[in-house]
Scaffold this motif. Sequence first.
Motif, PDB file in Angstrom:
ATOM      1  N   SER A  95       0.823  -1.211   0.000  1.00 59.34           N
ATOM      2  CA  SER A  95       0.000   0.000   0.000  1.00 59.34           C
ATOM      3  C   SER A  95       0.857   1.262   0.000  1.00 59.34           C
ATOM      4  CB  SER A  95      -0.938  -0.015   1.209  1.00 59.34           C
ATOM      5  OG  SER A  95      -0.182  -0.040   2.413  1.00 59.34           O
ATOM      6  N   ASN A  96       1.986   1.249   0.717  1.00 55.47           N
ATOM      7  CA  ASN A  96       2.900   2.404   0.713  1.00 55.47           C
ATOM      8  C   ASN A  96       3.525   2.618  -0.656  1.00 55.47           C
ATOM      9  OD1 ASN A  96       2.398   2.845   3.441  1.00 55.47           O
ATOM     10  ND2 ASN A  96       4.149   1.591   4.102  1.00 55.47           N
ATOM     11  N   VAL A  97       3.920   1.519  -1.303  1.00 63.24           N
ATOM     12  CA  VAL A  97       4.514   1.642  -2.645  1.00 63.24           C
ATOM     13  C   VAL A  97       3.483   2.164  -3.631  1.00 63.24           C
ATOM     14  CG1 VAL A  97       5.467   0.308  -4.561  1.00 63.24           C
ATOM     15  CG2 VAL A  97       6.265  -0.108  -2.239  1.00 63.24           C
ATOM     16  N   GLU A  98       2.247   1.679  -3.507  1.00 64.19           N
ATOM     17  CA  GLU A  98       1.194   2.145  -4.412  1.00 64.19           C
ATOM     18  C   GLU A  98       0.910   3.637  -4.215  1.00 64.19           C
ATOM     19  OE1 GLU A  98      -3.412   0.911  -5.596  1.00 64.19           O
ATOM     20  OE2 GLU A  98      -2.407   0.057  -3.837  1.00 64.19           O
ATOM     21  N   GLU A  99       0.896   4.068  -2.977  1.00 63.36           N
ATOM     22  CA  GLU A  99       0.664   5.488  -2.704  1.00 63.36           C
ATOM     23  C   GLU A  99       1.806   6.355  -3.215  1.00 63.36           C
ATOM     24  OE1 GLU A  99      -0.276   8.384   1.183  1.00 63.36           O
ATOM     25  OE2 GLU A  99       0.099   6.217   1.411  1.00 63.36           O
ATOM     26  N   LEU A 100       3.040   5.886  -3.021  1.00 55.38           N
ATOM     27  CA  LEU A 100       4.196   6.635  -3.512  1.00 55.38           C
ATOM     28  C   LEU A 100       4.198   6.706  -5.027  1.00 55.38           C
ATOM     29  CD1 LEU A 100       6.871   8.087  -2.886  1.00 55.38           C
ATOM     30  CD2 LEU A 100       7.982   5.835  -2.892  1.00 55.38           C
ATOM     31  N   TYR A 101       3.812   5.602  -5.672  1.00 64.89           N
ATOM     32  CA  TYR A 101       3.767   5.592  -7.144  1.00 64.89           C
ATOM     33  C   TYR A 101       2.706   6.566  -7.661  1.00 64.89           C
ATOM     34  CZ  TYR A 101       2.696   3.953 -11.858  1.00 64.89           C
ATOM     35  OH  TYR A 101       2.447   3.894 -13.200  1.00 64.89           O
TER      36      TYR A 101
END
Length: 351
Positions: free
Chosen positions: A182-188
């Motif tokens: 979820s953190n990677v998706e938000e950063l992307y």
Amino acid sequence: MKFCLEEVRSDCVELLGRFQTSDCVRFHVFSETWREMNFSEIFYGTVNNGEQRAFCRLILDSACSFFMPPYSFQIRVGGLYLLYSLYHSQLSSPPEQIRVALKDWEDVKRFEKDAVDAQHHDAVYILRRLVFQKAFVFTAMPVALRFRKKRKMERSVPCEQFMERPSRPQELINTDLLEELSNVEELYGKLKTSVSSGSVRSESSLNLIRKGLAPQLRSTVVDYYKWQHRTGVPEEEEEGGEGTSAQQESSKRAQLLASIKSKAFGEASQAPKSRRHRQVEVDATDNSAGPSRPSGYSRTKKMSLKARTHQNIYVSGDLWKESLETTSIHQLSALDFGPEEKKKTYNKFHW
């Protein structure tokens, strides 16, 4: 003591089955089940010291199999508690030790590490207590071997109800992984919005990941876990129908093998060159007399040298009678050396 192996194993399965229903790994829960079944009285059936030691060896080996993989962690903890209780309840003096092969000791140490990480202090204390009391004897093989003694190794069938169900998806998709995704998706998403302009936002080339990937993975794992628990119930209910079909298949297979053997033994095949001196006869049966039976091989009896000599050599006339009589030495004819030579005479010298 092999005659009571199945009974001993069934008692251990019943004890561990009751411990499994508690859904707990505490020793006081196991001790309550132990006292309810009066399991310590299992040693009271032996008479002399030799039978006691043999029975202790048998029941410790049976209980040790539940302490090893591939059983679940709770059953392995129950097997450890069972070994501890049996070791201290046996009537043999000095007590019989628990055989552990060197190849299985790595699994024991790995089990201890898992128990320490999960903070199951009861299991860790019981295991270290057995090691401190020198209850384990380390061997090369899990079963005792004897010199020049052939015996069929009996392998016990593992209990399916105690087997650990596959849980790789639950181990892989855990809470930390979902949070990281979820953190990677938000950063992307933030980087995509900062790089792309208002006119390029609609392009599909920038949508490189699926939206809501972490919730979808979590819901998929939960659905798999529920399906796994649902499919465990009808398998046990359908055991009766599957057992009858399995028996029918085994009976058909036995009949097919019997017919193949009867055909193989009913036909006489040419023997190889190395075995052609062995004469083989096949008994032919009449089909009209009754049902056909598989004919067996019968070897013809080989005649002795004397019998073959009397059968092959033919002597006619009075020679046959003379051959049966004993010949005297004075009746033997002398050898003819030809005409005798005359001796030379020499004149004597006179003085």
